[in-house]
Write a protein that holds these residues in place. Structure first.
Motif, PDB file in Angstrom:
ATOM      1  N   ASP A   3      39.987   7.307  20.081  1.00 39.88           N
ATOM      2  CA  ASP A   3      39.433   8.867  19.969  1.00 39.88           C
ATOM      3  C   ASP A   3      39.815   9.700  18.470  1.00 39.88           C
ATOM      4  OD1 ASP A   3      38.732   8.817  22.189  1.00 39.88           O
ATOM      5  OD2 ASP A   3      40.410  10.029  23.092  1.00 39.88           O
ATOM      6  N   GLU A   4      40.902   9.151  17.947  1.00 36.49           N
ATOM      7  CA  GLU A   4      41.264   9.800  16.435  1.00 36.49           C
ATOM      8  C   GLU A   4      40.153   8.904  15.447  1.00 36.49           C
ATOM      9  OE1 GLU A   4      44.913   9.419  13.348  1.00 36.49           O
ATOM     10  OE2 GLU A   4      45.402   9.622  15.396  1.00 36.49           O
ATOM     11  N   LYS A   5      40.081   7.473  15.707  1.00 34.81           N
ATOM     12  CA  LYS A   5      39.365   6.844  14.887  1.00 34.81           C
ATOM     13  C   LYS A   5      37.754   7.329  14.945  1.00 34.81           C
ATOM     14  CE  LYS A   5      41.765   2.595  14.575  1.00 34.81           C
ATOM     15  NZ  LYS A   5      42.025   0.860  14.770  1.00 34.81           N
ATOM     16  N   ILE A   6      37.450   7.794  16.285  1.00 39.10           N
ATOM     17  CA  ILE A   6      35.967   8.068  16.258  1.00 39.10           C
ATOM     18  C   ILE A   6      35.735   9.488  15.523  1.00 39.10           C
ATOM     19  CG2 ILE A   6      34.347   9.234  18.021  1.00 39.10           C
ATOM     20  CD1 ILE A   6      35.506   7.229  19.898  1.00 39.10           C
ATOM     21  N   GLY A   7      36.837  10.272  15.561  1.00 39.66           N
ATOM     22  CA  GLY A   7      36.625  11.732  14.650  1.00 39.66           C
ATOM     23  C   GLY A   7      36.746  11.137  13.006  1.00 39.66           C
ATOM     24  N   MET A   8      37.438  10.053  12.761  1.00 39.03           N
ATOM     25  CA  MET A   8      37.265   9.481  11.434  1.00 39.03           C
ATOM     26  C   MET A   8      35.914   9.054  11.164  1.00 39.03           C
ATOM     27  SD  MET A   8      40.831   7.750  11.259  1.00 39.03           S
ATOM     28  CE  MET A   8      40.688   6.846   9.638  1.00 39.03           C
ATOM     29  N   PHE A   9      35.079   8.336  12.056  1.00 39.41           N
ATOM     30  CA  PHE A   9      33.883   7.785  11.774  1.00 39.41           C
ATOM     31  C   PHE A   9      33.112   8.851  11.767  1.00 39.41           C
ATOM     32  CE2 PHE A   9      30.391   5.360  14.277  1.00 39.41           C
ATOM     33  CZ  PHE A   9      29.872   5.150  13.179  1.00 39.41           C
ATOM     34  N   HIS A  10      33.170   9.883  12.607  1.00 36.32           N
ATOM     35  CA  HIS A  10      32.301  11.150  12.429  1.00 36.32           C
ATOM     36  C   HIS A  10      32.315  11.779  11.053  1.00 36.32           C
ATOM     37  CE1 HIS A  10      30.378  15.188  13.801  1.00 36.32           C
ATOM     38  NE2 HIS A  10      31.313  15.539  12.753  1.00 36.32           N
ATOM     39  N   ASN A  11      33.481  11.939  10.490  1.00 33.55           N
ATOM     40  CA  ASN A  11      33.297  12.219   9.190  1.00 33.55           C
ATOM     41  C   ASN A  11      32.953  11.444   8.111  1.00 33.55           C
ATOM     42  OD1 ASN A  11      35.020  14.727   9.968  1.00 33.55           O
ATOM     43  ND2 ASN A  11      36.882  13.637   9.936  1.00 33.55           N
ATOM     44  N   LEU A  12      32.960  10.363   8.272  1.00 35.12           N
ATOM     45  CA  LEU A  12      32.375   9.275   7.413  1.00 35.12           C
ATOM     46  C   LEU A  12      30.765   9.613   7.608  1.00 35.12           C
ATOM     47  CD1 LEU A  12      34.618   6.201   7.961  1.00 35.12           C
ATOM     48  CD2 LEU A  12      34.397   7.593   5.650  1.00 35.12           C
ATOM     49  N   LEU A  13      30.313   9.410   8.593  1.00 33.60           N
ATOM     50  CA  LEU A  13      28.993   9.744   8.693  1.00 33.60           C
ATOM     51  C   LEU A  13      28.434  11.003   8.097  1.00 33.60           C
ATOM     52  CD1 LEU A  13      28.540   8.863  12.576  1.00 33.60           C
ATOM     53  CD2 LEU A  13      27.767   7.321  10.591  1.00 33.60           C
ATOM     54  N   LYS A  14      29.339  11.958   8.314  1.00 31.95           N
ATOM     55  CA  LYS A  14      28.885  13.309   7.694  1.00 31.95           C
ATOM     56  C   LYS A  14      28.735  13.269   6.156  1.00 31.95           C
ATOM     57  CE  LYS A  14      30.097  18.202   8.212  1.00 31.95           C
ATOM     58  NZ  LYS A  14      30.826  18.919   9.252  1.00 31.95           N
ATOM     59  N   GLU A  15      29.723  12.604   5.472  1.00 29.21           N
ATOM     60  CA  GLU A  15      29.973  12.441   4.160  1.00 29.21           C
ATOM     61  C   GLU A  15      28.941  11.437   3.367  1.00 29.21           C
ATOM     62  OE1 GLU A  15      33.767  11.215   3.804  1.00 29.21           O
ATOM     63  OE2 GLU A  15      34.803  13.093   4.548  1.00 29.21           O
ATOM     64  N   SER A  16      28.087  10.607   4.333  1.00 25.60           N
ATOM     65  CA  SER A  16      27.361   9.568   3.868  1.00 25.60           C
ATOM     66  C   SER A  16      25.930  10.072   3.955  1.00 25.60           C
ATOM     67  CB  SER A  16      27.616   8.272   4.483  1.00 25.60           C
ATOM     68  OG  SER A  16      28.866   7.814   4.505  1.00 25.60           O
ATOM     69  N   SER A  17      25.076   9.505   2.979  1.00 24.38           N
ATOM     70  CA  SER A  17      23.545   9.798   2.906  1.00 24.38           C
ATOM     71  C   SER A  17      22.570   8.668   2.849  1.00 24.38           C
ATOM     72  CB  SER A  17      23.304  10.817   1.625  1.00 24.38           C
ATOM     73  OG  SER A  17      23.776  10.034   0.386  1.00 24.38           O
ATOM     74  N   ASN A  18      23.306   7.363   2.741  1.00 22.29           N
ATOM     75  CA  ASN A  18      22.513   6.188   2.718  1.00 22.29           C
ATOM     76  C   ASN A  18      23.069   4.992   3.653  1.00 22.29           C
ATOM     77  OD1 ASN A  18      21.006   3.841   2.093  1.00 22.29           O
ATOM     78  ND2 ASN A  18      20.623   4.528  -0.060  1.00 22.29           N
ATOM     79  N   ILE A  19      23.104   5.404   4.918  1.00 23.43           N
ATOM     80  CA  ILE A  19      23.799   4.336   5.691  1.00 23.43           C
ATOM     81  C   ILE A  19      22.755   3.263   6.314  1.00 23.43           C
ATOM     82  CG2 ILE A  19      24.774   4.381   8.130  1.00 23.43           C
ATOM     83  CD1 ILE A  19      25.224   7.553   7.615  1.00 23.43           C
ATOM     84  N   VAL A  20      23.423   2.121   6.583  1.00 20.42           N
ATOM     85  CA  VAL A  20      22.660   0.990   7.040  1.00 20.42           C
ATOM     86  C   VAL A  20      23.556   0.467   8.206  1.00 20.42           C
ATOM     87  CG1 VAL A  20      22.083  -1.431   6.538  1.00 20.42           C
ATOM     88  CG2 VAL A  20      21.681   0.120   4.736  1.00 20.42           C
ATOM     89  N   PHE A  21      22.771   0.106   9.290  1.00 24.16           N
ATOM     90  CA  PHE A  21      23.742  -0.262  10.477  1.00 24.16           C
ATOM     91  C   PHE A  21      23.166  -1.885  10.642  1.00 24.16           C
ATOM     92  CE2 PHE A  21      23.669  -1.704  14.955  1.00 24.16           C
ATOM     93  CZ  PHE A  21      24.970  -1.433  15.426  1.00 24.16           C
ATOM     94  N   PHE A  22      24.015  -2.592  10.723  1.00 21.46           N
ATOM     95  CA  PHE A  22      23.867  -4.149  10.928  1.00 21.46           C
ATOM     96  C   PHE A  22      24.451  -4.674  12.390  1.00 21.46           C
ATOM     97  CE2 PHE A  22      25.591  -8.316  10.428  1.00 21.46           C
ATOM     98  CZ  PHE A  22      24.447  -9.117  10.344  1.00 21.46           C
ATOM     99  N   GLY A  23      23.785  -4.921  13.342  1.00 23.98           N
ATOM    100  CA  GLY A  23      24.152  -5.118  14.663  1.00 23.98           C
ATOM    101  C   GLY A  23      23.561  -6.468  15.197  1.00 23.98           C
ATOM    102  N   GLY A  24      24.577  -6.974  16.287  1.00 25.09           N
ATOM    103  CA  GLY A  24      24.466  -8.059  16.846  1.00 25.09           C
ATOM    104  C   GLY A  24      24.291  -7.901  18.420  1.00 25.09           C
ATOM    105  N   ALA A  25      24.668  -9.078  19.226  1.00 25.24           N
ATOM    106  CA  ALA A  25      24.160  -9.091  20.675  1.00 25.24           C
ATOM    107  C   ALA A  25      24.968  -7.918  21.435  1.00 25.24           C
ATOM    108  CB  ALA A  25      24.708 -10.350  21.238  1.00 25.24           C
ATOM    109  N   GLY A  26      26.222  -7.476  20.936  1.00 18.88           N
ATOM    110  CA  GLY A  26      26.958  -6.419  21.697  1.00 18.88           C
ATOM    111  C   GLY A  26      26.176  -5.249  21.435  1.00 18.88           C
TER     112      GLY A  26
END
Length: 249
Positions: A3-26
């Motif tokens: 849960d703490e890491k999800i909060g960190m992830f939220h903050n990183l998303l908030k600070e970023s403006s050019n995000i790319v997602f790379f995904g697989g079968a999961g």
């Protein structure tokens, strides 16, 4: 801790403006689409031989055993009843608010587009597109599902092939180049639902020049030690909670 890491992830998303997602079968297993590697026993027994998943969806198998290829393809690779999950939906939200610039996927199910993402780079093609190998007439997934044996073009009678990249076939260089450009320009790269063992797709991480690399996967990957943040949890849960509250930020 997660849960703490999800909060960190939220903050990183908030600070970023050019995000790319790379995904697989999961990414799609939470929509009820299994990793095809786990579903081969029946087909091996039917063919009276051990046939690996990679062989079943290889160009050689497609040419030598087309009936068996299409039987496996219809039963194990087309899931038209599947719906986008929270990860797909959250990525569409990130694009809508201007943060996410591209989704790069190894999946062939088309669920990112169904969720609302418009800039999707499908490295391995899509089951939703099929074409006649002679006259190039186009057919959808419903046509393939309804067909029996080897599907034939209603115009010229030639074989209709899925627009997916089979083993032994090359990736579409235009799609691969676009993926390289997107990752190279990103200030944040999120990698989700992939063990990063399938090349050349896994090698795309080397193109990332930013300083925010986030890996979200149920199990460890070879790139974990290079990441800014590693989360071993459900993709749907992580994205649902991390994207919540970002709208308008």
């Amino acid at each position: 801790m997660e849960d703490e890491k999800i909060g960190m992830f939220h903050n990183l998303l908030k600070e970023s403006s050019n995000i790319v997602f790379f995904g697989g079968a999961g990414v799609s297993t939470e929509s009820g689409i299994p990793d095809f590697r786990s579903a081969t026993g029946l087909y091996s027994r039917r063919l009276s031989a051990h046939v690996s998943p990679e062989e079943l969806v290889s160009h050689t198998f497609f040419e030598r055993c087309p009936e068996e290829f299409f039987d496996f393809y219809r039963k194990r690779l087309i899931y038209m009843e599947a719906k986008p999950n929270d990860c797909h939906k959250a990525l569409a939200v990130l694009e809508r608010i201007g943060k996410l610039k591209a989704v790069i996927t190894q999946n062939i199910d088309g669920l990112h587009q169904e969720a609302g993402s418009s800039h999707v780079l499908e490295l391995h093609g899509s089951v939703r597109r099929n074409y006649c190998m002679d006259c190039h007439a186009l057919y959808d997934a419903r046509f393939m599902q309804a067909s029996e044996g080897v599907p034939h073009c209603t115009r010229c009678g030639a074989t209709v092939k899925p627009d997916v990249v089979l083993y032994e076939e090359s990736l579409d260089m235009d799609v691969l180049d676009a993926a390289v450009r997107a990752i190279s320009a990103a200030d944040m790269l999120i990698v989700g639902g992939t063990s990063l063992i399938v090349y050349p797709a896994a090698g795309l991480l080397r193109c990332f020049n930013g300083d925010r690399l986030v890996l979200i996967n149920k199990t460890a990957t070879q790139a974990d030690r290079k990441a800014t943040l590693v989360i071993h949890d459900s993709l749907g849960k992580v994205f649902r909670e991390a994207v919540d509250g970002l709208t308008g930020s």
